[in-house]
Design an enzyme around this catalytic site. Sequence first.
Site, PDB file in Angstrom:
ATOM      1  NE  ARG A 186      32.940 103.367  22.306  1.00 13.16           N
ATOM      2  CZ  ARG A 186      31.853 102.611  22.459  1.00 13.16           C
ATOM      3  NH1 ARG A 186      31.957 101.325  22.738  1.00 13.16           N
ATOM      4  NH2 ARG A 186      30.652 103.152  22.339  1.00 13.16           N
ATOM      5  CG  PHE A 210      37.695 102.236  18.431  1.00 15.33           C
ATOM      6  CD1 PHE A 210      37.991 101.986  17.087  1.00 15.33           C
ATOM      7  CD2 PHE A 210      36.406 101.967  18.881  1.00 15.33           C
ATOM      8  CE1 PHE A 210      37.024 101.487  16.216  1.00 15.33           C
ATOM      9  CE2 PHE A 210      35.427 101.463  18.025  1.00 15.33           C
ATOM     10  CZ  PHE A 210      35.725 101.221  16.693  1.00 15.33           C
ATOM     11  CB  SER A 211      38.962 107.575  21.005  1.00 17.16           C
ATOM     12  OG  SER A 211      38.505 108.168  19.823  1.00 17.16           O
ATOM     13  CD  GLU A 261      30.787 106.662  21.844  1.00 20.84           C
ATOM     14  OE1 GLU A 261      30.911 105.565  21.288  1.00 20.84           O
ATOM     15  OE2 GLU A 261      30.542 107.712  21.215  1.00 20.84           O
ATOM     16  CD1 TRP A 272      36.839 108.813   9.724  1.00 17.80           C
ATOM     17  CD2 TRP A 272      34.978 109.708   8.852  1.00 17.80           C
ATOM     18  NE1 TRP A 272      35.881 108.869  10.727  1.00 17.80           N
ATOM     19  CE2 TRP A 272      34.734 109.397  10.212  1.00 17.80           C
ATOM     20  CE3 TRP A 272      33.948 110.278   8.094  1.00 17.80           C
ATOM     21  CZ2 TRP A 272      33.502 109.632  10.817  1.00 17.80           C
ATOM     22  CZ3 TRP A 272      32.723 110.516   8.716  1.00 17.80           C
ATOM     23  CH2 TRP A 272      32.510 110.199  10.060  1.00 17.80           C
ATOM     24  CD1 TRP A 305      34.595 106.037  12.103  1.00 19.05           C
ATOM     25  CD2 TRP A 305      34.103 103.908  11.627  1.00 19.05           C
ATOM     26  NE1 TRP A 305      35.002 105.269  13.162  1.00 19.05           N
ATOM     27  CE2 TRP A 305      34.698 103.956  12.895  1.00 19.05           C
ATOM     28  CE3 TRP A 305      33.714 102.669  11.127  1.00 19.05           C
ATOM     29  CZ2 TRP A 305      34.920 102.825  13.675  1.00 19.05           C
ATOM     30  CZ3 TRP A 305      33.927 101.536  11.888  1.00 19.05           C
ATOM     31  CH2 TRP A 305      34.532 101.616  13.154  1.00 19.05           C
ATOM     32  CG  ASN A 335      35.789 109.289  14.310  1.00 10.41           C
ATOM     33  OD1 ASN A 335      36.226 108.615  13.402  1.00 10.41           O
ATOM     34  ND2 ASN A 335      35.616 108.798  15.516  1.00 10.41           N
ATOM     35  CG  ASP A 336      36.127 110.278  18.632  1.00  7.16           C
ATOM     36  OD1 ASP A 336      35.195 110.633  17.914  1.00  7.16           O
ATOM     37  OD2 ASP A 336      36.085 109.259  19.347  1.00  7.16           O
ATOM     38  CD  GLN A 362      39.524 106.721  16.665  1.00  6.39           C
ATOM     39  OE1 GLN A 362      38.757 105.806  16.478  1.00  6.39           O
ATOM     40  NE2 GLN A 362      40.785 106.533  17.024  1.00  6.39           N
TER      41      GLN A 362
HETATM   42  C1  FRU Z   1      33.207 108.363  19.464  1.00  2.00           C
HETATM   43  C2  FRU Z   1      33.664 106.971  19.121  1.00  2.00           C
HETATM   44  C3  FRU Z   1      34.534 106.410  20.232  1.00  2.00           C
HETATM   45  C4  FRU Z   1      35.379 105.402  19.513  1.00  2.00           C
HETATM   46  C5  FRU Z   1      35.598 106.063  18.191  1.00  2.00           C
HETATM   47  C6  FRU Z   1      35.704 105.117  17.035  1.00  2.00           C
HETATM   48  O1  FRU Z   1      32.972 109.184  18.387  1.00  2.00           O
HETATM   49  O2  FRU Z   1      32.564 106.148  18.882  1.00  2.00           O
HETATM   50  O3  FRU Z   1      33.814 105.888  21.315  1.00  2.00           O
HETATM   51  O4  FRU Z   1      36.567 105.149  20.188  1.00  2.00           O
HETATM   52  O5  FRU Z   1      34.510 106.932  17.982  1.00  2.00           O
HETATM   53  O6  FRU Z   1      36.113 105.777  15.877  1.00  2.00           O
END
Ligand code: FRU
Length: 496
Positions: free
Chosen positions: A166, A97-98, A221, A35, A62, A37-38, A54
């Site tokens: 964050r 996290f990001s 975010e 997986w 996730w 993400n960001d 991420q």
């Molecule tokens: C945005 C988010 C960020 C966080 C990350 C966690 O997509 O929620 O705020 O740092 O993903 O994976």
Amino acid sequence: MISEALQRARDFEKTHIPLVAEELPKFHVTGGVGWINDPNGFALYQGEYHLFYQYYPYETKWGPMHWGHVKTKDFIHWERIPAALAPDCAFDKDGCFSGGAVEMPDGRHLLMYTGVRTECRENGETETVQTQCIAIGDGVNYEKYAGNPVIGSEAVPEGGSTTDFRDPHIWREDGRYYVVVGNRPADGSGAILLYQSEDAIHWEFVSQLDACRNEYGKMWECPDFFPLDGQHVLLVSPQDMQAIGREFHPGNANVCILGTYDRERHQLLREHIQAIDYGLDFYAPQTLETMDGRRVMIGWMQNWETSGHVPAGQRFMGQMTIPRELTIRNGRLCQNPVRELEGCRGAKAAHQNVLVTGETSLEGVWGRFLDLTVTVRPEEGAELYRWFQIDVARDGERKTSIRFTPADCLICVDRTQSGLSWDMLHVREFPVSAGAESGQLKLQLILDQYSLEIFVNDGEQAASNVIYTPLEAQDICFSCGGAARVDVEQYVLEVD
Ligand code: FRU
């Protein structure tokens, strides 16, 4: 020192990524397996562009967040580097996290990220605490600073949440480090906090750069903040957005604020607000400045609502957009695919001034790895057409369509029949900027194995969409309610 958790991720990558390689998009970044993400830490480091993300390598959903890592010289060919961070310290035990990255004056690579930890209170309740942490390395291996966090809960201004704090985005300017961080202030919505530091270890709160005040979603975010074409740009990804006309869709949305940066009060004076991307799949973008001075953005090409649905058998989940060059034109943020993509243009098919009335297909215009530009105009002497449509990735059963209706200046992207087996979020409509009511429109479509990115009128708008249509669906078809003329220029994209 490589922790057990990081070594496990790296070992897993070594054995599993080669198994998945053939299934991946040709020129869009994925995690290779598992997986993502960001985008994180998208920045120049020692002559190459690094991108972290991420990452949870072990499943297509996730999980405890790691940072995966790739780098590139041209934004098209990406080299995989072993995972950079794992949640393996007391201050980030529940996730890295990001965050962002920057080259230090001594040539080391500094990553700044949000360390997440859940704490148990005396009354038995648990509370999530988010703080900003750093790790320093050489472009491959990173050592987390023993004194982390460097921006702790005590540095949150009064009333601000220590749970929603964050996504630091760090940069260097005039010999100092600056960072913007998302926070939920006392009104329960979102704000962007600015901090500064001489050494990236001792940080001082500077200002609230801008705040949502419950106008554009709630928690903001993943901020990014940078100068562009004489203005300043703040990009944020709000949670819990309410739709605003057709400009902003509900849920996890994306917002671009253009303005002037008041350097005395360290505040952004807003001049224009717009969506960044109008597609079904776009979130949490980051930018960098290239060696030749371009501002390039990359985003997560997915949305949280549909991210739980992984096509059967697919061994990766989540991908990035094509990197895009940003400019400001006529007071709007514009974006175009990085010019390096032109270097991938192979076989060409072109047709000029074709009359489209019913369904029309054109010789040589088909395929799934394409850069396709379609210029539409009304047929002279005829009534303005009611709609014009392009279907891509089409066969007898499947298609994804882009339909333009000049009377209300709307483009509608519909992937309902793109071969999916779940029913949510498949249609998005967005307004095209002024001028389109005359029936003139230029669309550039970038197609890769699992995506369709649309650039409208030379980048005035972009719309990113994931499609999981099997590769056999290759037809492209034009149709019109009325009569329109089109010019079509198609290149097959070849990426070795
Ligand atoms: C945005 C988010 C960020 C966080 C990350 C966690 O997509 O929620 O705020 O740092 O993903 O994976």
